[in-house]
Design an enzyme around this catalytic site. Structure first.
Site, PDB file in Angstrom:
ATOM      1  N   HIS A  19      -0.136   4.554  -2.969  1.00 53.51           N
ATOM      2  CA  HIS A  19      -0.880   4.280  -1.735  1.00 53.51           C
ATOM      3  C   HIS A  19      -2.366   4.016  -2.002  1.00 53.51           C
ATOM      4  O   HIS A  19      -3.027   3.359  -1.201  1.00 53.51           O
ATOM      5  CB  HIS A  19      -0.655   5.429  -0.740  1.00 53.51           C
ATOM      6  CG  HIS A  19       0.800   5.533  -0.321  1.00 53.51           C
ATOM      7  ND1 HIS A  19       1.436   6.713  -0.084  1.00 53.51           N
ATOM      8  CD2 HIS A  19       1.742   4.566  -0.150  1.00 53.51           C
ATOM      9  CE1 HIS A  19       2.714   6.477   0.240  1.00 53.51           C
ATOM     10  NE2 HIS A  19       2.917   5.183   0.198  1.00 53.51           N
ATOM     11  N   HIS A  42      10.919  -1.955   1.405  1.00 53.89           N
ATOM     12  CA  HIS A  42      11.612  -0.661   1.435  1.00 53.89           C
ATOM     13  C   HIS A  42      10.665   0.328   2.105  1.00 53.89           C
ATOM     14  O   HIS A  42       9.934   1.062   1.438  1.00 53.89           O
ATOM     15  CB  HIS A  42      11.946  -0.189   0.018  1.00 53.89           C
ATOM     16  CG  HIS A  42      12.884  -1.090  -0.724  1.00 53.89           C
ATOM     17  ND1 HIS A  42      12.528  -2.338  -1.172  1.00 53.89           N
ATOM     18  CD2 HIS A  42      14.184  -0.920  -1.088  1.00 53.89           C
ATOM     19  CE1 HIS A  42      13.566  -2.901  -1.786  1.00 53.89           C
ATOM     20  NE2 HIS A  42      14.581  -2.063  -1.752  1.00 53.89           N
ATOM     21  N   SER A 100       3.825   4.212   3.447  1.00 55.01           N
ATOM     22  CA  SER A 100       3.185   2.897   3.283  1.00 55.01           C
ATOM     23  C   SER A 100       3.074   2.100   4.596  1.00 55.01           C
ATOM     24  O   SER A 100       2.048   1.435   4.819  1.00 55.01           O
ATOM     25  CB  SER A 100       3.903   2.081   2.207  1.00 55.01           C
ATOM     26  OG  SER A 100       5.287   1.996   2.461  1.00 55.01           O
ATOM     27  N   GLU A 118      14.002  -1.474   6.461  1.00 54.12           N
ATOM     28  CA  GLU A 118      14.518  -0.178   5.993  1.00 54.12           C
ATOM     29  C   GLU A 118      16.002  -0.142   6.354  1.00 54.12           C
ATOM     30  O   GLU A 118      16.381  -0.564   7.441  1.00 54.12           O
ATOM     31  CB  GLU A 118      13.754   0.957   6.686  1.00 54.12           C
ATOM     32  CG  GLU A 118      14.318   2.340   6.505  1.00 54.12           C
ATOM     33  CD  GLU A 118      14.490   2.759   5.039  1.00 54.12           C
ATOM     34  OE1 GLU A 118      13.564   2.577   4.227  1.00 54.12           O
ATOM     35  OE2 GLU A 118      15.595   3.256   4.709  1.00 54.12           O
ATOM     36  N   ASP A 143      18.191  -5.723   4.558  1.00 50.82           N
ATOM     37  CA  ASP A 143      18.010  -5.564   3.119  1.00 50.82           C
ATOM     38  C   ASP A 143      16.638  -6.100   2.702  1.00 50.82           C
ATOM     39  O   ASP A 143      16.305  -7.260   2.962  1.00 50.82           O
ATOM     40  CB  ASP A 143      19.133  -6.329   2.408  1.00 50.82           C
ATOM     41  CG  ASP A 143      18.952  -6.269   0.899  1.00 50.82           C
ATOM     42  OD1 ASP A 143      18.414  -5.270   0.398  1.00 50.82           O
ATOM     43  OD2 ASP A 143      19.322  -7.239   0.215  1.00 50.82           O
ATOM     44  N   GLY A 144      15.871  -5.247   2.055  1.00 57.84           N
ATOM     45  CA  GLY A 144      14.517  -5.619   1.662  1.00 57.84           C
ATOM     46  C   GLY A 144      14.469  -6.811   0.720  1.00 57.84           C
ATOM     47  O   GLY A 144      13.587  -7.670   0.832  1.00 57.84           O
ATOM     48  N   ASP A 164       9.226  -1.071  -2.915  1.00 61.84           N
ATOM     49  CA  ASP A 164       9.258   0.348  -3.291  1.00 61.84           C
ATOM     50  C   ASP A 164      10.680   0.891  -3.176  1.00 61.84           C
ATOM     51  O   ASP A 164      10.956   1.783  -2.371  1.00 61.84           O
ATOM     52  CB  ASP A 164       8.286   1.094  -2.347  1.00 61.84           C
ATOM     53  CG  ASP A 164       8.149   2.553  -2.684  1.00 61.84           C
ATOM     54  OD1 ASP A 164       8.502   2.945  -3.811  1.00 61.84           O
ATOM     55  OD2 ASP A 164       7.690   3.302  -1.806  1.00 61.84           O
TER      56      ASP A 164
HETATM   57  N1  SAM Z   1       7.565   2.654   0.844  1.00 64.19           N
HETATM   58  C1  SAM Z   1       7.718   3.966   1.442  1.00 64.19           C
HETATM   59  C2  SAM Z   1       6.391   4.676   1.392  1.00 64.19           C
HETATM   60  O1  SAM Z   1       5.610   4.451   0.447  1.00 64.19           O
HETATM   61  O2  SAM Z   1       6.099   5.446   2.303  1.00 64.19           O
HETATM   62  C3  SAM Z   1       8.785   4.783   0.782  1.00 64.19           C
HETATM   63  C4  SAM Z   1      10.089   4.069   0.549  1.00 64.19           C
HETATM   64  S1  SAM Z   1      11.319   4.988  -0.261  1.00 64.19           S
HETATM   65  C5  SAM Z   1      10.732   5.169  -1.890  1.00 64.19           C
HETATM   66  C6  SAM Z   1      12.591   3.790  -0.454  1.00 64.19           C
HETATM   67  C7  SAM Z   1      13.326   3.441   0.842  1.00 64.19           C
HETATM   68  O3  SAM Z   1      14.124   2.275   0.631  1.00 64.19           O
HETATM   69  C8  SAM Z   1      14.299   4.503   1.331  1.00 64.19           C
HETATM   70  O4  SAM Z   1      13.900   4.915   2.617  1.00 64.19           O
HETATM   71  C9  SAM Z   1      15.661   3.800   1.367  1.00 64.19           C
HETATM   72  O5  SAM Z   1      16.454   4.175   2.486  1.00 64.19           O
HETATM   73  C10 SAM Z   1      15.261   2.349   1.464  1.00 64.19           C
HETATM   74  N2  SAM Z   1      16.233   1.370   0.944  1.00 64.19           N
HETATM   75  C11 SAM Z   1      17.111   1.499  -0.067  1.00 64.19           C
HETATM   76  N3  SAM Z   1      17.697   0.311  -0.336  1.00 64.19           N
HETATM   77  C12 SAM Z   1      17.162  -0.601   0.522  1.00 64.19           C
HETATM   78  C13 SAM Z   1      17.321  -1.994   0.710  1.00 64.19           C
HETATM   79  N4  SAM Z   1      18.170  -2.707  -0.050  1.00 64.19           N
HETATM   80  N5  SAM Z   1      16.594  -2.595   1.662  1.00 64.19           N
HETATM   81  C14 SAM Z   1      15.717  -1.889   2.433  1.00 64.19           C
HETATM   82  N6  SAM Z   1      15.503  -0.567   2.293  1.00 64.19           N
HETATM   83  C15 SAM Z   1      16.225   0.082   1.352  1.00 64.19           C
END
Ligand code: SAM
Length: 280
Positions: A19, A42, A100, A118, A143-144, A164
Protein backbone atom coordinates in the site's frame (compact mmCIF):
# COMPACT_ATOMS: atom_id res chain seq x y z
CA UNK A 1 -10.72 -22.67 -4.93
CA UNK A 2 -11.50 -19.51 -3.01
CA UNK A 3 -10.46 -20.23 0.55
CA UNK A 4 -8.17 -17.20 0.97
CA UNK A 5 -9.59 -14.37 3.11
CA UNK A 6 -7.48 -11.24 3.33
CA UNK A 7 -9.04 -10.41 6.72
CA UNK A 8 -6.52 -12.81 8.34
CA UNK A 9 -3.58 -10.86 6.91
CA UNK A 10 -4.76 -7.24 6.65
CA UNK A 11 -2.24 -4.69 7.83
CA UNK A 12 0.71 -7.08 7.91
CA UNK A 13 4.20 -6.09 6.70
CA UNK A 14 3.30 -7.15 3.16
CA UNK A 15 0.26 -4.84 3.13
CA UNK A 16 2.39 -1.98 4.43
CA UNK A 17 4.82 -2.41 1.53
CA UNK A 18 2.10 -2.95 -1.08
CA UNK A 19 0.00 0.00 0.00
CA UNK A 20 3.02 2.30 0.32
CA UNK A 21 3.91 1.56 -3.30
CA UNK A 22 0.26 1.85 -4.39
CA UNK A 23 -0.19 5.24 -2.74
CA UNK A 24 3.10 6.63 -4.13
CA UNK A 25 2.09 5.63 -7.67
CA UNK A 26 -1.37 7.20 -7.25
CA UNK A 27 0.15 10.43 -5.93
CA UNK A 28 2.50 10.56 -8.93
CA UNK A 29 -0.37 10.01 -11.38
CA UNK A 30 -2.17 12.93 -9.72
CA UNK A 31 0.65 15.29 -10.67
CA UNK A 32 -1.00 15.63 -14.10
CA UNK A 33 -4.54 17.02 -14.34
CA UNK A 34 -5.73 14.38 -16.77
CA UNK A 35 -7.88 11.71 -15.06
CA UNK A 36 -6.83 8.07 -14.86
CA UNK A 37 -8.25 4.61 -14.22
CA UNK A 38 -7.42 2.60 -11.14
CA UNK A 39 -8.01 -1.07 -11.93
CA UNK A 40 -7.83 -3.46 -8.96
CA UNK A 41 -8.03 -7.02 -10.30
CA UNK A 42 -8.12 -8.77 -6.90
CA UNK A 43 -9.74 -6.19 -4.69
CA UNK A 44 -10.67 -8.06 -1.48
CA UNK A 45 -13.33 -6.84 0.96
CA UNK A 46 -12.14 -3.23 1.11
CA UNK A 47 -12.17 -2.69 4.87
CA UNK A 48 -10.83 -4.94 7.62
CA UNK A 49 -11.64 -4.86 11.31
CA UNK A 50 -8.40 -5.33 13.20
CA UNK A 51 -10.19 -6.20 16.41
CA UNK A 52 -12.20 -8.82 14.50
CA UNK A 53 -11.84 -12.55 14.98
CA UNK A 54 -9.78 -13.12 11.81
CA UNK A 55 -7.17 -10.40 12.39
CA UNK A 56 -6.92 -11.20 16.10
CA UNK A 57 -6.38 -14.88 15.39
CA UNK A 58 -3.21 -14.32 13.39
CA UNK A 59 -2.13 -11.01 14.95
CA UNK A 60 -0.22 -10.23 11.74
CA UNK A 61 -1.10 -6.54 11.84
CA UNK A 62 0.75 -6.25 15.16
CA UNK A 63 3.99 -6.76 13.25
CA UNK A 64 2.84 -4.50 10.44
CA UNK A 65 0.76 -1.34 10.60
CA UNK A 66 0.68 -1.37 14.43
CA UNK A 67 4.44 -0.82 14.49
CA UNK A 68 4.19 2.30 12.33
CA UNK A 69 0.97 3.75 13.62
CA UNK A 70 1.55 6.72 15.91
CA UNK A 71 5.29 6.95 15.46
CA UNK A 72 6.48 10.52 15.33
CA UNK A 73 9.24 9.97 12.76
CA UNK A 74 7.16 8.74 9.82
CA UNK A 75 8.94 9.57 6.54
CA UNK A 76 7.35 11.86 3.97
CA UNK A 77 7.01 8.94 1.52
CA UNK A 78 4.39 7.36 3.81
CA UNK A 79 2.24 10.45 4.23
CA UNK A 80 -0.45 9.66 1.62
CA UNK A 81 -0.76 6.07 2.87
CA UNK A 82 -0.89 7.11 6.52
CA UNK A 83 -3.44 9.83 5.76
CA UNK A 84 -5.81 7.06 4.64
CA UNK A 85 -5.07 4.83 7.65
CA UNK A 86 -5.69 7.85 9.90
CA UNK A 87 -8.94 8.65 8.10
CA UNK A 88 -10.34 5.26 9.14
CA UNK A 89 -9.01 5.48 12.71
CA UNK A 90 -9.95 8.93 13.84
CA UNK A 91 -10.27 8.23 17.55
CA UNK A 92 -6.63 7.28 18.10
CA UNK A 93 -7.37 3.55 18.26
CA UNK A 94 -6.20 1.31 15.46
CA UNK A 95 -9.47 -0.48 14.67
CA UNK A 96 -9.74 -0.62 10.90
CA UNK A 97 -7.34 -1.29 8.09
CA UNK A 98 -8.16 0.06 4.63
CA UNK A 99 -7.50 -2.37 1.79
CA UNK A 100 -6.27 -1.30 -1.62
CA UNK A 101 -9.74 -0.24 -2.92
CA UNK A 102 -10.32 2.10 0.01
CA UNK A 103 -6.82 3.53 -0.26
CA UNK A 104 -7.58 4.34 -3.90
CA UNK A 105 -11.02 5.69 -3.02
CA UNK A 106 -9.55 8.18 -0.57
CA UNK A 107 -6.68 9.29 -2.79
CA UNK A 108 -8.36 9.49 -6.21
CA UNK A 109 -9.90 12.71 -7.52
CA UNK A 110 -13.44 13.43 -8.68
CA UNK A 111 -12.79 12.64 -12.34
CA UNK A 112 -10.63 9.55 -11.82
CA UNK A 113 -12.30 6.14 -12.14
CA UNK A 114 -12.07 2.91 -10.19
CA UNK A 115 -12.78 -0.54 -11.49
CA UNK A 116 -12.66 -3.26 -8.85
CA UNK A 117 -13.14 -7.00 -9.22
CA UNK A 118 -13.47 -9.63 -6.52
CA UNK A 119 -14.74 -13.21 -6.77
CA UNK A 120 -15.19 -14.34 -3.17
CA UNK A 121 -18.88 -14.82 -2.24
CA UNK A 122 -18.39 -13.26 1.21
CA UNK A 123 -15.95 -10.48 0.33
CA UNK A 124 -17.66 -9.28 -2.84
CA UNK A 125 -20.85 -7.97 -1.11
CA UNK A 126 -18.72 -6.20 1.51
CA UNK A 127 -16.73 -4.51 -1.22
CA UNK A 128 -19.83 -3.57 -3.19
CA UNK A 129 -21.47 -1.96 -0.17
CA UNK A 130 -18.35 0.17 0.47
CA UNK A 131 -18.75 1.74 -2.98
CA UNK A 132 -22.54 1.98 -3.26
CA UNK A 133 -22.47 5.77 -3.14
CA UNK A 134 -19.35 6.31 -5.22
CA UNK A 135 -20.17 7.23 -8.83
CA UNK A 136 -16.54 6.90 -9.87
CA UNK A 137 -16.45 3.19 -9.09
CA UNK A 138 -17.55 0.05 -10.87
CA UNK A 139 -17.45 -3.06 -8.69
CA UNK A 140 -17.90 -6.46 -10.33
CA UNK A 141 -17.95 -10.04 -9.20
CA UNK A 142 -15.70 -11.13 -12.00
CA UNK A 143 -12.37 -12.72 -12.74
CA UNK A 144 -9.60 -10.19 -12.27
CA UNK A 145 -7.38 -11.59 -15.02
CA UNK A 146 -10.19 -11.15 -17.57
CA UNK A 147 -10.27 -7.42 -16.84
CA UNK A 148 -6.81 -7.04 -18.34
CA UNK A 149 -8.39 -7.91 -21.66
CA UNK A 150 -11.83 -6.40 -21.15
CA UNK A 151 -11.06 -3.03 -19.52
CA UNK A 152 -7.84 -1.96 -21.22
CA UNK A 153 -6.94 0.48 -22.58
CA UNK A 154 -8.92 2.92 -20.46
CA UNK A 155 -10.66 5.81 -22.20
CA UNK A 156 -8.35 8.23 -20.39
CA UNK A 157 -5.25 6.33 -21.64
CA UNK A 158 -3.76 6.71 -18.18
CA UNK A 159 -3.94 4.16 -15.43
CA UNK A 160 -2.65 2.04 -12.57
CA UNK A 161 -3.42 -1.67 -12.63
CA UNK A 162 -2.95 -3.33 -9.23
CA UNK A 163 -2.73 -7.11 -9.33
CA UNK A 164 -2.83 -8.79 -5.94
CA UNK A 165 -3.86 -12.45 -6.27
CA UNK A 166 -3.76 -14.77 -3.27
CA UNK A 167 -1.33 -17.26 -4.92
CA UNK A 168 -3.48 -20.06 -3.49
CA UNK A 169 -2.93 -21.92 -6.70
CA UNK A 170 0.49 -22.46 -8.22
CA UNK A 171 -0.96 -21.37 -11.58
CA UNK A 172 -1.23 -17.81 -10.22
CA UNK A 173 2.53 -17.42 -10.78
CA UNK A 174 2.00 -18.01 -14.50
CA UNK A 175 -1.40 -16.35 -14.74
CA UNK A 176 -0.04 -13.02 -13.50
CA UNK A 177 2.59 -13.00 -16.26
CA UNK A 178 0.01 -13.93 -18.92
CA UNK A 179 -2.34 -11.30 -17.54
CA UNK A 180 0.34 -8.60 -17.67
CA UNK A 181 1.17 -9.60 -21.25
CA UNK A 182 -2.50 -9.32 -22.25
CA UNK A 183 -2.85 -5.96 -20.56
CA UNK A 184 0.40 -4.60 -21.97
CA UNK A 185 -0.59 -5.58 -25.54
CA UNK A 186 -3.59 -3.28 -25.19
CA UNK A 187 -2.13 -0.61 -22.94
CA UNK A 188 1.65 -0.40 -23.06
CA UNK A 189 1.89 2.96 -21.29
CA UNK A 190 -0.05 1.91 -18.17
CA UNK A 191 1.60 1.34 -14.81
CA UNK A 192 1.23 -2.25 -13.63
CA UNK A 193 1.89 -3.10 -9.98
CA UNK A 194 2.01 -6.78 -9.12
CA UNK A 195 2.32 -8.02 -5.54
CA UNK A 196 4.18 -11.27 -4.79
CA UNK A 197 4.96 -13.32 -1.67
CA UNK A 198 8.29 -15.04 -1.17
CA UNK A 199 7.40 -18.51 0.07
CA UNK A 200 9.70 -20.42 -2.23
CA UNK A 201 12.33 -18.19 -3.81
CA UNK A 202 12.55 -20.40 -6.90
CA UNK A 203 8.93 -19.55 -7.81
CA UNK A 204 9.73 -15.84 -7.79
CA UNK A 205 12.93 -16.30 -9.78
CA UNK A 206 10.95 -18.21 -12.40
CA UNK A 207 8.19 -15.60 -12.46
CA UNK A 208 10.80 -12.88 -13.04
CA UNK A 209 12.45 -14.89 -15.84
CA UNK A 210 9.01 -15.35 -17.46
CA UNK A 211 8.37 -11.62 -17.18
CA UNK A 212 11.75 -10.82 -18.73
CA UNK A 213 10.98 -13.21 -21.58
CA UNK A 214 7.88 -11.17 -22.51
CA UNK A 215 10.17 -8.43 -23.84
CA UNK A 216 8.45 -5.81 -21.68
CA UNK A 217 10.90 -3.14 -20.47
CA UNK A 218 11.02 -0.84 -17.43
CA UNK A 219 10.35 -3.51 -14.78
CA UNK A 220 11.24 -2.47 -11.23
CA UNK A 221 11.34 -4.92 -8.31
CA UNK A 222 10.81 -3.71 -4.76
CA UNK A 223 11.07 -6.16 -1.86
CA UNK A 224 10.98 -6.20 1.92
CA UNK A 225 12.05 -9.39 3.70
CA UNK A 226 11.50 -10.20 7.35
CA UNK A 227 13.45 -13.46 7.50
CA UNK A 228 16.01 -15.18 5.29
CA UNK A 229 14.66 -17.36 2.46
CA UNK A 230 13.64 -20.78 3.71
CA UNK A 231 12.32 -24.16 2.53
CA UNK A 232 9.82 -24.21 5.37
CA UNK A 233 6.22 -23.08 4.99
CA UNK A 234 5.39 -19.43 5.38
CA UNK A 235 6.10 -16.07 3.78
CA UNK A 236 9.57 -14.71 4.50
CA UNK A 237 9.37 -11.61 2.30
CA UNK A 238 7.06 -9.87 -0.12
CA UNK A 239 7.51 -7.54 -3.01
CA UNK A 240 6.05 -5.46 -5.77
CA UNK A 241 6.92 -5.68 -9.43
CA UNK A 242 6.18 -2.35 -11.07
CA UNK A 243 6.11 -1.95 -14.83
CA UNK A 244 6.40 1.63 -16.07
CA UNK A 245 6.92 3.03 -12.57
CA UNK A 246 6.66 6.78 -12.09
CA UNK A 247 10.18 8.21 -12.42
CA UNK A 248 10.39 9.09 -8.72
CA UNK A 249 9.38 5.68 -7.36
CA UNK A 250 12.86 4.11 -7.33
CA UNK A 251 14.28 7.00 -5.30
CA UNK A 252 11.24 7.16 -3.02
CA UNK A 253 11.57 3.47 -2.18
CA UNK A 254 15.31 3.79 -1.64
CA UNK A 255 14.53 6.58 0.81
CA UNK A 256 11.79 4.83 2.75
CA UNK A 257 12.77 1.14 2.80
CA UNK A 258 15.60 1.48 5.37
CA UNK A 259 13.11 3.08 7.78
CA UNK A 260 10.46 0.42 7.12
CA UNK A 261 13.06 -2.31 7.65
CA UNK A 262 14.18 -0.80 10.94
CA UNK A 263 10.65 -0.36 12.27
CA UNK A 264 8.98 -3.49 10.89
CA UNK A 265 11.86 -5.92 11.42
CA UNK A 266 13.59 -4.87 14.65
CA UNK A 267 15.18 -8.34 14.93
CA UNK A 268 17.57 -7.38 12.13
CA UNK A 269 16.81 -10.54 10.11
CA UNK A 270 15.31 -8.73 7.13
CA UNK A 271 16.45 -7.22 3.84
CA UNK A 272 15.29 -4.75 1.23
CA UNK A 273 15.67 -4.68 -2.55
CA UNK A 274 15.11 -2.04 -5.21
CA UNK A 275 16.27 -3.50 -8.48
CA UNK A 276 15.60 -3.05 -12.19
CA UNK A 277 14.66 -6.51 -13.49
CA UNK A 278 14.61 -4.92 -16.94
CA UNK A 279 15.70 -1.30 -17.33
CA UNK A 280 14.57 1.27 -19.96
N1 SAM B 1 -5.87 -6.13 -2.95
C1 SAM B 1 -6.46 -6.30 -1.63
C2 SAM B 1 -5.85 -5.30 -0.69
O1 SAM B 1 -4.67 -4.93 -0.86
O2 SAM B 1 -6.55 -4.84 0.21
C3 SAM B 1 -6.29 -7.70 -1.11
C4 SAM B 1 -6.63 -8.80 -2.08
S1 SAM B 1 -6.39 -10.41 -1.50
C5 SAM B 1 -4.66 -10.59 -1.37
C6 SAM B 1 -6.75 -11.36 -2.93
C7 SAM B 1 -8.24 -11.42 -3.28
O3 SAM B 1 -8.40 -11.96 -4.60
C8 SAM B 1 -9.08 -12.32 -2.38
O4 SAM B 1 -10.07 -11.54 -1.77
C9 SAM B 1 -9.68 -13.37 -3.33
O5 SAM B 1 -11.02 -13.70 -3.00
C10 SAM B 1 -9.62 -12.66 -4.66
N2 SAM B 1 -9.57 -13.52 -5.85
C11 SAM B 1 -9.01 -14.73 -6.00
N3 SAM B 1 -9.02 -15.11 -7.30
C12 SAM B 1 -9.59 -14.09 -8.00
C13 SAM B 1 -9.85 -13.85 -9.37
N4 SAM B 1 -9.52 -14.76 -10.30
N5 SAM B 1 -10.42 -12.69 -9.72
C14 SAM B 1 -10.75 -11.76 -8.78
N6 SAM B 1 -10.52 -11.91 -7.47
C15 SAM B 1 -9.95 -13.07 -7.07
Amino acid sequence: MLSYRHSFHAGNHADVLKHTVQSLIIESLKEKDKPFLYLDTHAGAGRYQLSGEHAERTGEYLEGIARIWQRDDIPEELSAYMSVVNHFNRNENLRYYPGSPLIARQLLREDDKLHLTELHPSDFPLLRSEFQKDDRARVSRADGYQQLKAQLPPLSRRGLILMDPPYEMKTDYQDVVKGIQEGYKRFATGTYALWYPVVMRQQIKKMLRDLEATGIRRILQIELGVRPDSDQRGMTASGMIVINPPWKLEQQMNNVLPWLLKVLVPSGTGHTTVNWVVPE
